[in-house]
Design a protein around this motif. Structure first.
Motif, PDB file in Angstrom:
ATOM      1  N   ILE A  97       0.843  -1.195   0.000  1.00  7.10           N
ATOM      2  CA  ILE A  97       0.000   0.000   0.000  1.00  7.10           C
ATOM      3  C   ILE A  97       0.880   1.247   0.000  1.00  7.10           C
ATOM      4  O   ILE A  97       1.811   1.369   0.776  1.00  7.10           O
ATOM      5  CB  ILE A  97      -0.937   0.004   1.231  1.00  7.10           C
ATOM      6  CG1 ILE A  97      -2.026  -1.050   1.067  1.00  7.10           C
ATOM      7  CG2 ILE A  97      -1.553   1.385   1.452  1.00  7.10           C
ATOM      8  CD1 ILE A  97      -2.923  -1.198   2.275  1.00  7.10           C
ATOM      9  N   LYS A  98       0.580   2.166  -0.891  1.00  7.48           N
ATOM     10  CA  LYS A  98       1.183   3.489  -0.940  1.00  7.48           C
ATOM     11  C   LYS A  98       0.141   4.452  -1.491  1.00  7.48           C
ATOM     12  O   LYS A  98      -0.654   4.054  -2.362  1.00  7.48           O
ATOM     13  CB  LYS A  98       2.442   3.512  -1.826  1.00  7.48           C
ATOM     14  CG  LYS A  98       3.643   2.816  -1.240  1.00  7.48           C
ATOM     15  CD  LYS A  98       4.296   3.631  -0.145  1.00  7.48           C
ATOM     16  CE  LYS A  98       5.477   2.885   0.470  1.00  7.48           C
ATOM     17  NZ  LYS A  98       6.194   3.687   1.478  1.00  7.48           N
ATOM     18  N   PRO A  99       0.115   5.707  -1.069  1.00  5.79           N
ATOM     19  CA  PRO A  99       0.932   6.289  -0.016  1.00  5.79           C
ATOM     20  C   PRO A  99       0.598   5.686   1.349  1.00  5.79           C
ATOM     21  O   PRO A  99      -0.337   4.884   1.466  1.00  5.79           O
ATOM     22  CB  PRO A  99       0.576   7.777  -0.082  1.00  5.79           C
ATOM     23  CG  PRO A  99      -0.812   7.796  -0.625  1.00  5.79           C
ATOM     24  CD  PRO A  99      -0.870   6.661  -1.611  1.00  5.79           C
ATOM     25  N   ASP A 100       1.346   6.076   2.373  1.00  2.00           N
ATOM     26  CA  ASP A 100       1.108   5.547   3.712  1.00  2.00           C
ATOM     27  C   ASP A 100       0.132   6.410   4.497  1.00  2.00           C
ATOM     28  O   ASP A 100      -0.748   5.885   5.182  1.00  2.00           O
ATOM     29  CB  ASP A 100       2.440   5.466   4.477  1.00  2.00           C
ATOM     30  CG  ASP A 100       3.429   4.551   3.791  1.00  2.00           C
ATOM     31  OD1 ASP A 100       3.251   3.325   3.901  1.00  2.00           O
ATOM     32  OD2 ASP A 100       4.363   5.047   3.140  1.00  2.00           O
ATOM     33  N   LEU A 101       0.291   7.730   4.430  1.00  2.17           N
ATOM     34  CA  LEU A 101      -0.549   8.671   5.163  1.00  2.17           C
ATOM     35  C   LEU A 101      -0.810   9.885   4.283  1.00  2.17           C
ATOM     36  O   LEU A 101      -0.232  10.018   3.199  1.00  2.17           O
ATOM     37  CB  LEU A 101       0.144   9.092   6.472  1.00  2.17           C
ATOM     38  CG  LEU A 101       0.304   8.000   7.539  1.00  2.17           C
ATOM     39  CD1 LEU A 101       1.246   8.455   8.638  1.00  2.17           C
ATOM     40  CD2 LEU A 101      -1.052   7.613   8.123  1.00  2.17           C
ATOM     41  N   ALA A 102      -1.658  10.786   4.774  1.00  4.82           N
ATOM     42  CA  ALA A 102      -2.003  11.966   3.986  1.00  4.82           C
ATOM     43  C   ALA A 102      -2.114  13.192   4.887  1.00  4.82           C
ATOM     44  O   ALA A 102      -2.383  13.083   6.086  1.00  4.82           O
ATOM     45  CB  ALA A 102      -3.315  11.743   3.243  1.00  4.82           C
ATOM     46  N   ALA A 103      -1.896  14.360   4.279  1.00  2.00           N
ATOM     47  CA  ALA A 103      -2.038  15.636   4.973  1.00  2.00           C
ATOM     48  C   ALA A 103      -2.438  16.687   3.940  1.00  2.00           C
ATOM     49  O   ALA A 103      -2.563  16.392   2.752  1.00  2.00           O
ATOM     50  CB  ALA A 103      -0.737  16.011   5.681  1.00  2.00           C
ATOM     51  N   ARG A 104      -2.611  17.909   4.392  1.00  2.00           N
ATOM     52  CA  ARG A 104      -3.088  18.982   3.517  1.00  2.00           C
ATOM     53  C   ARG A 104      -2.054  19.291   2.436  1.00  2.00           C
ATOM     54  O   ARG A 104      -0.946  19.727   2.722  1.00  2.00           O
ATOM     55  CB  ARG A 104      -3.345  20.239   4.346  1.00  2.00           C
ATOM     56  CG  ARG A 104      -3.895  21.439   3.551  1.00  2.00           C
ATOM     57  CD  ARG A 104      -5.365  21.271   3.233  1.00  2.00           C
ATOM     58  NE  ARG A 104      -5.901  22.467   2.585  1.00  2.00           N
ATOM     59  CZ  ARG A 104      -6.453  23.484   3.232  1.00  2.00           C
ATOM     60  NH1 ARG A 104      -6.520  23.482   4.551  1.00  2.00           N
ATOM     61  NH2 ARG A 104      -6.950  24.511   2.562  1.00  2.00           N
ATOM     62  N   GLY A 105      -2.415  19.062   1.202  1.00  2.02           N
ATOM     63  CA  GLY A 105      -1.574  19.399   0.069  1.00  2.02           C
ATOM     64  C   GLY A 105      -2.358  20.110  -1.011  1.00  2.02           C
ATOM     65  O   GLY A 105      -1.790  20.628  -1.965  1.00  2.02           O
ATOM     66  N   GLY A 106      -3.698  20.143  -0.859  1.00  2.00           N
ATOM     67  CA  GLY A 106      -4.558  20.893  -1.764  1.00  2.00           C
ATOM     68  C   GLY A 106      -4.852  22.249  -1.157  1.00  2.00           C
ATOM     69  O   GLY A 106      -5.480  22.338  -0.109  1.00  2.00           O
ATOM     70  N   GLN A 107      -4.344  23.305  -1.810  1.00  2.20           N
ATOM     71  CA  GLN A 107      -4.516  24.673  -1.303  1.00  2.20           C
ATOM     72  C   GLN A 107      -3.955  24.822   0.109  1.00  2.20           C
ATOM     73  O   GLN A 107      -4.590  25.349   1.026  1.00  2.20           O
ATOM     74  CB  GLN A 107      -5.988  25.071  -1.335  1.00  2.20           C
ATOM     75  CG  GLN A 107      -6.597  25.071  -2.743  1.00  2.20           C
ATOM     76  CD  GLN A 107      -6.076  26.236  -3.588  1.00  2.20           C
ATOM     77  OE1 GLN A 107      -6.556  27.347  -3.482  1.00  2.20           O
ATOM     78  NE2 GLN A 107      -5.070  25.964  -4.414  1.00  2.20           N
ATOM     79  N   ALA A 108      -2.732  24.337   0.285  1.00  2.00           N
ATOM     80  CA  ALA A 108      -2.029  24.481   1.553  1.00  2.00           C
ATOM     81  C   ALA A 108      -1.395  25.864   1.625  1.00  2.00           C
ATOM     82  O   ALA A 108      -0.901  26.392   0.628  1.00  2.00           O
ATOM     83  CB  ALA A 108      -0.955  23.409   1.690  1.00  2.00           C
ATOM     84  N   ALA A 109      -1.387  26.455   2.808  1.00  2.00           N
ATOM     85  CA  ALA A 109      -0.779  27.771   2.989  1.00  2.00           C
ATOM     86  C   ALA A 109       0.731  27.625   3.142  1.00  2.00           C
ATOM     87  O   ALA A 109       1.208  26.830   3.966  1.00  2.00           O
ATOM     88  CB  ALA A 109      -1.364  28.457   4.218  1.00  2.00           C
ATOM     89  N   VAL A 110       1.488  28.383   2.350  1.00  2.00           N
ATOM     90  CA  VAL A 110       2.953  28.353   2.402  1.00  2.00           C
ATOM     91  C   VAL A 110       3.476  29.780   2.251  1.00  2.00           C
ATOM     92  O   VAL A 110       2.768  30.671   1.771  1.00  2.00           O
ATOM     93  CB  VAL A 110       3.557  27.455   1.297  1.00  2.00           C
ATOM     94  CG1 VAL A 110       3.016  26.038   1.398  1.00  2.00           C
ATOM     95  CG2 VAL A 110       3.278  28.028  -0.090  1.00  2.00           C
ATOM     96  N   ILE A 111       4.730  29.983   2.643  1.00  2.00           N
ATOM     97  CA  ILE A 111       5.377  31.279   2.491  1.00  2.00           C
ATOM     98  C   ILE A 111       6.364  31.203   1.334  1.00  2.00           C
ATOM     99  O   ILE A 111       7.201  30.299   1.279  1.00  2.00           O
ATOM    100  CB  ILE A 111       6.108  31.691   3.783  1.00  2.00           C
ATOM    101  CG1 ILE A 111       5.117  31.794   4.946  1.00  2.00           C
ATOM    102  CG2 ILE A 111       6.823  33.032   3.592  1.00  2.00           C
ATOM    103  CD1 ILE A 111       5.776  32.068   6.285  1.00  2.00           C
ATOM    104  N   ARG A 112       6.272  32.154   0.421  1.00  2.00           N
ATOM    105  CA  ARG A 112       7.195  32.220  -0.708  1.00  2.00           C
ATOM    106  C   ARG A 112       8.431  33.047  -0.327  1.00  2.00           C
ATOM    107  O   ARG A 112       8.424  33.766   0.677  1.00  2.00           O
ATOM    108  CB  ARG A 112       6.494  32.854  -1.918  1.00  2.00           C
ATOM    109  CG  ARG A 112       5.325  32.045  -2.445  1.00  2.00           C
ATOM    110  CD  ARG A 112       5.801  30.736  -3.032  1.00  2.00           C
ATOM    111  NE  ARG A 112       6.526  30.960  -4.279  1.00  2.00           N
ATOM    112  CZ  ARG A 112       7.570  30.233  -4.680  1.00  2.00           C
ATOM    113  NH1 ARG A 112       8.019  29.249  -3.921  1.00  2.00           N
ATOM    114  NH2 ARG A 112       8.169  30.481  -5.821  1.00  2.00           N
ATOM    115  N   PRO A 113       9.511  32.972  -1.087  1.00  2.00           N
ATOM    116  CA  PRO A 113      10.712  33.749  -0.767  1.00  2.00           C
ATOM    117  C   PRO A 113      10.474  35.254  -0.676  1.00  2.00           C
ATOM    118  O   PRO A 113      11.232  35.970  -0.026  1.00  2.00           O
ATOM    119  CB  PRO A 113      11.659  33.414  -1.918  1.00  2.00           C
ATOM    120  CG  PRO A 113      11.245  32.044  -2.345  1.00  2.00           C
ATOM    121  CD  PRO A 113       9.752  32.034  -2.203  1.00  2.00           C
TER     122      PRO A 113
END
Length: 563
Positions: free
Chosen positions: A383-399
């Protein structure tokens, strides 16, 4: 492709050169040179010994093994420096890196020089690693944060800013409330560059609190990492950013090692080799967790090396073998599953197919799988993937410092890595593989895992209660608790004091002190303290310590310095 200086001189030189560090020897014929992996036949005659690990592993690396009862083996020994010296003496060889786990070195040379290298009596095999270079586009996407999204997030938990939803989805907010923010956990981040990290306000606590432990650029063979592609900056922000009221990541108090392994200007197996060398480096300096938002399937610059689905068996690709070897020495490895779920190639990449790591898929704000998230199974049916987290419209900081919404398993992976750091911090007596098993058991699909999201979205509180059935955490965060504080801090005295908030006063309180290697060095129970409690520091050597205070399910953590 990406999901599209401060270390002691001895350990750094051993990690990246196997002997005395030196820059690449200028090749005799630059236009015709290519990179190759040269395997040695043995480690015979090496000056390194298993009973003298200080020569090639830091104290923290040794402590990680000891906590998990992992014995040293010949695979841990550096390559024979005599072999390296003889190989470097061949005219036309440009020496790059050694690999103790593979008993090999990476060099560049032309075909005539390669023939001389292969004729050396200690050389077993040579494998090509690259050909030409072409530009490779990023495969993650970004979008500005809309006003509607800002309104929907703002005010629910002001400290986290736009990162609140992705933290609360994994129980990371409850984890922070319980006193686990990644203190004294070391996380290595493998990516394509970290521009802006040295300048942006959300990252300044890394420098002010001495939590940027090391940096190395394995593409350019230099310590500088605040350059190249900004993907790593966004990845790092999801864990390490700490600017209350603007953005708080899932492990805002962890210690970080930043490694550039990805060259966005090319796609060849050299990048898998960079991943391997960085993993060995991370091992030697005592890293607990590797988070890698990288993956490899096709190599347009070296088509003959492109991976087939049959090779995704957990044992074949260089990157996959590297990830499993990192797991063997007690490092917990997380890798993004990939962004090919909607394409002709739907499957995970390398090294996500490794069998002893967490491959992380992506979900949206309500836990539904993002269509781009790569799927399983592996070629051997796991089985893959093993786990999941927020990757759709996740908040991140750009340079630039702007907060944007990004799509990619690249962000799901570090968001989960930050929670994993806090969970392991809370359960320090567990092995890396036990931590993985507990996180899977806490997943939303634990009862029926599949090849879309694996065991689903894990949760800190559920996982903690599985690991500690006798002292479970509450399911609701506790607010406005006050603070636990050690003073004087720093201190040279043999006694120091611990302030307790009202909810811990007049109750039995357990106080545990850990050194920077994560070892328990002191344990004491306070009974009925109504004010500052006096503790002994006479047995503590100079250094930084973590103090964990708990009474039942109420827990706090703080740090202090003994001079």
């Amino acid at each position: 492709m990406y999901m599209k200086h401060l270390v002691s001189g001895l350990l750094l030189s051993l990690a990246i050169s196997g002997a005395a560090w030196a820059g690449p020897t200028p090749p005799a014929r630059r236009a015709a040179t290519q990179k190759h992996l040269i395997y040695f036949k043995d480690k015979a005659g090496s000056p390194f010994q298993l009973d003298q690990p200080d020569a090639f592993l830091s104290a923290r690396a040794q402590a990680r093994r000891q906590r998990q009862n992992i014995a040293l083996t010949a695979q841990d020994l550096p390559v024979n420096p005599s072999y390296v010296a003889q190989l470097k003496a061949v005219p036309g060889v440009s020496y790059w890196y050694p690999s103790r786990w593979f008993n090999a070195v990476m060099i560049s040379c032309d075909d005539a020089t390669l023939a001389q290298v292969q004729a050396l009596p200690f050389v077993r095999q040579a494998s090509p690693l690259n050909r030409k270079k072409t530009a490779a586009p990023a495969s993650d996407t970004y979008a500005p944060v809309s006003a509607a999204t800002q309104r929907s997030v703002a005010g629910r938990r002001s400290d986290y800013g736009k990162a609140y939803a992705q933290a609360v989805q994994l129980g990371a907010v409850a984890m922070h409330d319980a006193g686990y923010r990644g203190e004294d956990m070391h996380i290595a981040v493998f990516d394509a560059g970290f521009p802006g990290v040295d300048k942006l306000t959300p990252f300044q606590p890394l420098f002010a609190e001495n939590r940027l432990a090391s940096t190395y650029n394995f593409v350019d063979k230099q310590p500088a990492v605040f350059l190249r592609d900004g993907h790593g900056t966004s990845v790092l922000s999801t864990m390490a950013a700490s600017q209350p009221g603007f953005f708080t990541g899932t492990a805002p108090k962890a210690t970080y090692h930043l490694c550039i392994t990805e060259d966005v200007a090319s796609e060849t197996p050299v990048e898998e080799m960079n991943w391997l060398i960085a993993a060995e480096y991370a091992d030697s300096v005592g890293v607990d967790i590797i988070t890698s938002s990288l993956g490899y399937t096709t190599f347009p610059d070296f088509p003959a090396a492109t991976h087939t689905y049959a090779e995704l068996d957990g044992n074949t690709a260089i990157g996959t073998r590297a990830a499993d070897l990192a797991a063997r020495v007690g490092i917990l490895v997380l890798n993004s599953a990939g962004n090919d779920g909607n394409g002709a190639w739907r499957y995970i990449g390398v090294p996500a197919d490794a069998d002893s790591i967490i491959a992380v898929g992506a979900v949206d704000s309500v836990g539904i799988r993002s269509g781009f998230s790569s799927v399983g199974p592996t070629a051997d049916g796991r089985i893959k993937p093993d786990l999941a987290a927020r990757g759709g419209q996740a908040a991140v900081i750009r340079p630039s410092g702007a907060v944007v919404l990004g799509n990619g398993t690249s962000y799901a992976c570090p968001i989960l890595a930050g929670m994993t750091a806090g969970f392991w911090q809370a359960n320090r007596n567990r092995t890396a593989q036990e931590i993985i098993a507990l996180l899977k058991q806490s997943g939303t699909q634990a009862a029926a895992p599949d090849n879309l999201l694996g065991y689903g979205i894990p949760d800190f509180v559920r996982a903690y209660n599985l690991a500690n059935p006798g002292t479970p955490l509450g399911t609701r965060p506790v607010h406005n608790r006050g603070e636990v504080r050690v003073y004087p801090n720093p201190s040279e005295a043999d006694q120091f004091f611990l302030t307790l908030p009202a909810e811990l006063q007049r109750r039995p309180v357990q106080v545990r002190i850990f050194d920077t290697l994560g070892r328990l060095v002191s344990e004491q129970t306070l009974v009925g303290a109504a004010g500052p409690a006096q503790l002994s520091a006479a047995h503590l050597i100079a250094g930084t310590y973590s103090c964990l205070v708990n009474a039942g399910t109420v827990q706090y953590a703080t740090r202090f310095v003994r001079r």
